[in-house]
Motif scaffolding. Structure first.
Motif, PDB file in Angstrom:
ATOM      1  N   VAL A 341     -23.625 -49.276  -2.647  1.00 53.46           N
ATOM      2  CA  VAL A 341     -24.966 -49.948  -2.691  1.00 53.46           C
ATOM      3  C   VAL A 341     -25.065 -50.694  -1.372  1.00 53.46           C
ATOM      4  CG1 VAL A 341     -26.796 -51.150  -3.692  1.00 53.46           C
ATOM      5  CG2 VAL A 341     -25.105 -49.801  -4.989  1.00 53.46           C
ATOM      6  N   GLN A 343     -27.729 -53.010   1.205  1.00 52.19           N
ATOM      7  CA  GLN A 343     -28.815 -53.890   0.959  1.00 52.19           C
ATOM      8  C   GLN A 343     -28.923 -54.587   2.178  1.00 52.19           C
ATOM      9  OE1 GLN A 343     -28.250 -56.037  -2.771  1.00 52.19           O
ATOM     10  NE2 GLN A 343     -30.284 -55.337  -3.636  1.00 52.19           N
ATOM     11  N   GLN A 345     -32.214 -56.553   5.317  1.00 62.12           N
ATOM     12  CA  GLN A 345     -33.626 -56.901   5.887  1.00 62.12           C
ATOM     13  C   GLN A 345     -33.722 -55.794   6.946  1.00 62.12           C
ATOM     14  OE1 GLN A 345     -34.007 -60.849   6.927  1.00 62.12           O
ATOM     15  NE2 GLN A 345     -33.260 -61.601   5.180  1.00 62.12           N
ATOM     16  N   LEU A 348     -34.297 -48.967   5.236  1.00 60.96           N
ATOM     17  CA  LEU A 348     -33.201 -48.455   4.462  1.00 60.96           C
ATOM     18  C   LEU A 348     -33.372 -46.726   4.679  1.00 60.96           C
ATOM     19  CD1 LEU A 348     -32.994 -50.612   1.240  1.00 60.96           C
ATOM     20  CD2 LEU A 348     -31.759 -50.809   3.590  1.00 60.96           C
ATOM     21  N   ILE A 378     -33.043 -44.457  -2.380  1.00 58.92           N
ATOM     22  CA  ILE A 378     -33.481 -45.798  -2.369  1.00 58.92           C
ATOM     23  C   ILE A 378     -33.893 -46.136  -3.747  1.00 58.92           C
ATOM     24  CG2 ILE A 378     -35.012 -47.443  -1.320  1.00 58.92           C
ATOM     25  CD1 ILE A 378     -35.102 -46.017   1.075  1.00 58.92           C
ATOM     26  N   GLY A 381     -35.022 -51.162  -3.790  1.00 54.96           N
ATOM     27  CA  GLY A 381     -34.713 -51.987  -2.553  1.00 54.96           C
ATOM     28  C   GLY A 381     -33.570 -51.896  -1.751  1.00 54.96           C
ATOM     29  N   ALA A 382     -32.675 -51.081  -2.621  1.00 56.13           N
ATOM     30  CA  ALA A 382     -31.390 -50.808  -2.061  1.00 56.13           C
ATOM     31  C   ALA A 382     -31.111 -49.213  -1.936  1.00 56.13           C
ATOM     32  CB  ALA A 382     -30.352 -51.322  -2.987  1.00 56.13           C
ATOM     33  N   LYS A 383     -30.162 -48.751  -1.039  1.00 61.53           N
ATOM     34  CA  LYS A 383     -29.793 -47.217  -0.932  1.00 61.53           C
ATOM     35  C   LYS A 383     -28.443 -47.205  -1.553  1.00 61.53           C
ATOM     36  CE  LYS A 383     -30.446 -43.855   2.417  1.00 61.53           C
ATOM     37  NZ  LYS A 383     -31.005 -43.209   3.626  1.00 61.53           N
ATOM     38  N   GLN A 384     -28.388 -46.396  -2.306  1.00 60.66           N
ATOM     39  CA  GLN A 384     -27.369 -46.003  -3.118  1.00 60.66           C
ATOM     40  C   GLN A 384     -26.443 -44.612  -2.460  1.00 60.66           C
ATOM     41  OE1 GLN A 384     -27.955 -45.666  -7.221  1.00 60.66           O
ATOM     42  NE2 GLN A 384     -28.492 -48.106  -7.441  1.00 60.66           N
TER      43      GLN A 384
END
Length: 609
Positions: A341, A343, A345, A348, A378, A381-384
């Motif tokens: 995962v 995360q 700023q 993504l 995504i 708010g995170a890319k897995q």
């Protein structure tokens, strides 16, 4: 005598029918296609949209023609769509019926001039198969609007340097003299920056809530309403209302870009008058214009010097990597699913996962990694990313920390982070050899007495007591011991098998019947609920009523596998045409539409039974 002629020559009837039928045939031939150029009524001003239509009459119904145009120097010419129109007429002359069909296609363009002066519009072209039709060239006069100190607009920052793939926030500010607050009737904001989708991509524009203040931006794709904030500022002893909004942008190409400034043109009402009903309406107005500073932007690629192996396109600040495994106790060679995962700023959508079989990740002599390229998604708010690995060494005690790098434009350097290691317990894989297989001893010849019990071929070491510690897993080769004992019924196994199958069949049928009854009852409840919604629409506003009717019918159609789509879809299209007609120009016959909706709902209910 005439009757005798037709009696002896029956083919005269056929010939007469053919002659009369040909007199009523439609004339397929029509005039050659004609093109006409239509423009919105002038005068025409800088940075204001001008409707330009190419209308061609005399083409065939299909295929749909294509539109082609070259933008004039110093202007943008954007195609918005093609609209067909078919008209037919019938004429009776001398006992002959002539039907004529006229097909007209209109190519719709929008012209926006960037400077004043004479503007020549080159011929616009429409193509249908081998047919090409052009308009005549046309020239128009573009007038400028004097800059007005009471207006100001700009895009910030005006000069900056950014990195390819970086998520850059830009700010749009429109300054308006507070005395013009009630006098501005309409306005149009445009910028060439918003017409460069191959160079600058705008990401996830915020959606304005109902009744919120918005700043409307005109683009080639249509109008964008962005949520705006209103502040009051004082400058040079003049009070301004400042409408500001932000958009997130990502550069897609590197290079030096000089972009003309953003513009705003507005209409100020200078005099009002009252109509017959006492309402106030504009009686006189004048145009206002403002232009922002041009943009001078530099877009660079992330530097190749010093780029870590763990860099995979992440641009921004504060990235982190978390790794989890679906199991922590495995045998050597068992697959482990790792979830990584990321995360931070930054944008993504364009970041990837670096190779894991490298230094600072998973050692190649201890782990085998799937060669399938992981595709991330995504979530919250995170890319897995999900990757499958196998442990190759019994001595492995952990999944080591994995390094991940990104480029920080503010620090102008690469930054790295590491995930936390994950403890593992790896057992050796059990290998079964031929010596581990126990075989029964061959039977001794029978001497008239009962068969002696088989003796094991080898003596095994004592086994710890357990569920299967006393089980004989050898294969019995004495066929007569497996034969049916004397006195036992040969039909017993058949009866037992038949009884068991009957029980399973009955249970399956009962379960299917219960499921069908529950589904039928659920559909009935849904039908009654949606029917009540449709019936209650007679008290609602026509627009709201049509919205509820369409939603109710779509909900019923989702429950029905044999919905009458041939009747339902035209009705829903009719409702959508009324709902989304510009300025509410389409009228609704609400009682008739409610009755029709109830009939469609009843038809779907009959199909559900």
């Amino acid at each position: 005598m005439g009757s005798n002629i037709f009696h002896h020559h029956p083919f005269l009837f056929l010939l007469l029918g053919l002659v009369l039928g040909s007199s009523g045939a439609s004339r397929a031939e029509g005039p050659s296609p004609e093109a006409q150029l239509r423009l919105a009524r002038g005068p025409y001003y800088v940075s204001e949209a001008i409707e330009v239509h190419l209308q061609v009459t005399g083409l065939q119904r299909s295929p749909e023609p294509s539109c082609h145009a070259n933008p004039p120097p110093g202007a943008r010419l954007e195609w918005r769509g093609t609209q067909p129109s078919v008209s037919s007429s019938m004429r009776i002359e001398g006992g002959q019926v002539t039907r004529t069909e006229t097909v007209t296609f209109t190519c719709q363009f929008v012209l926006v001039a960037s400077k004043p002066g004479r503007l020549r519009i080159d011929p616009l072209e429409m193509r249908q198969g081998t047919v090409q039709v052009q308009s005549e060239p046309h020239a128009i006069q573009i007038e400028s609007i004097p800059l007005d100190a009471r207006l100001r607009i700009e895009i910030l920052p005006t000069a900056t340097s950014m990195v390819l793939g970086q998520q850059v926030p830009i700010r749009i500010e429109w300054w308006l003299d507070a005395k013009l607050d009630e006098a501005i009737r309409r306005y149009s904001i445009r910028s060439p920056l918003f017409e460069m989708p191959d160079t600058f991509r705008f990401l996830d524009d915020a959606i304005a809530s109902r009744n919120a203040t918005t700043l409307q931006i005109q683009t080639s794709e249509g109008e964008i309403a962005l949520p705006a904030r209103v502040d009051t500022r004082i400058e040079n002893n003049r009070e301004y209302l400042v409408l500001s909004t932000e958009r997130n942008m990502m550069p897609l190409q590197s290079g030096q870009f000089e972009i003309p400034g953003i513009t705003v043109s507005a209409e100020e009402v200078t005099r009002w008058q009252r109509d017959l009903f006492g309402s106030r309406r504009p009686a006189a107005s004048r145009r206002l214009f403002a232009e922002g500073e041009p943009l001078d932007w530099t877009v660079n690629e992330a530097p190749a010097a010093g780029q870590p192996e763990s860099f995979a396109g992440a641009i921004g600040q504060g990235f982190s990597l978390e790794v989890s495994a679906d199991r922590s106790v495995v045998q050597r060679g068992d697959p482990i699913e790792l979830t990584l995962v990321i995360q931070g700023q930054g944008h993504l959508g364009t970041i990837g996962l670096p190779k894991l079989d490298r230094a600072g990740a998973l050692p190649v002599d201890a782990f085998r990694i799937s060669h399938k390229e992981p595709t991330g998604k995504i979530v919250d708010g995170a890319k897995q990313f999900r990757v499958h690995v196998r442990v190759l060494d019994d001595s492995v005690r952990e999944i080591p920390a994995i390094e991940y790098a990104w480029f920080d434009p503010e620090k102008d350097s690469y930054q790295t982070t590491r995930s936390r290691p994950i403890a593992l317990a790896v057992r050796p894989a059990d290998i079964i050899s031929a010596a581990d297989v126990v075989r029964a001893a061959p039977p001794e010849p029978s001497q008239g007495g009962p068969n002696p019990p088989p003796t094991p071929a080898t003596t095994q070491p004592p086994v710890a007591p357990g569920i299967l510690s006393d089980a004989d897993l050898s294969i019995d080769v004495q066929i007569d011991r497996l034969a049916l004992q004397k006195g036992a019924s040969a039909n017993a196994p058949t009866l037992l098998y038949g009884f068991g199958i009957s029980l399973i069949t009955a249970a399956f049928l009962w379960r299917g019947s219960a499921h069908w009854r529950r589904k039928r009852n659920s559909r009935r409840v849904a039908y009654r609920k949606q029917r009540a919604v449709i019936e209650s629409c007679s008290q609602d506003d026509p627009q709201e009523a049509l919205r509820k009717i369409a939603a109710a019918l779509r909900a019923l159609a989702s429950e029905s596998t044999t919905a009458p789509y041939s009747e339902l879809e035209p009705f829903l299209r009719e409702c959508d045409d009324i709902l989304y007609a510009p300025n509410g120009s389409a009228a609704a016959n609400l009682p008739a539409q409610i009755q029709r909706a109830l009939e469609l709902a009843e038809a779907m209910m009959r199909d559900m039974r």
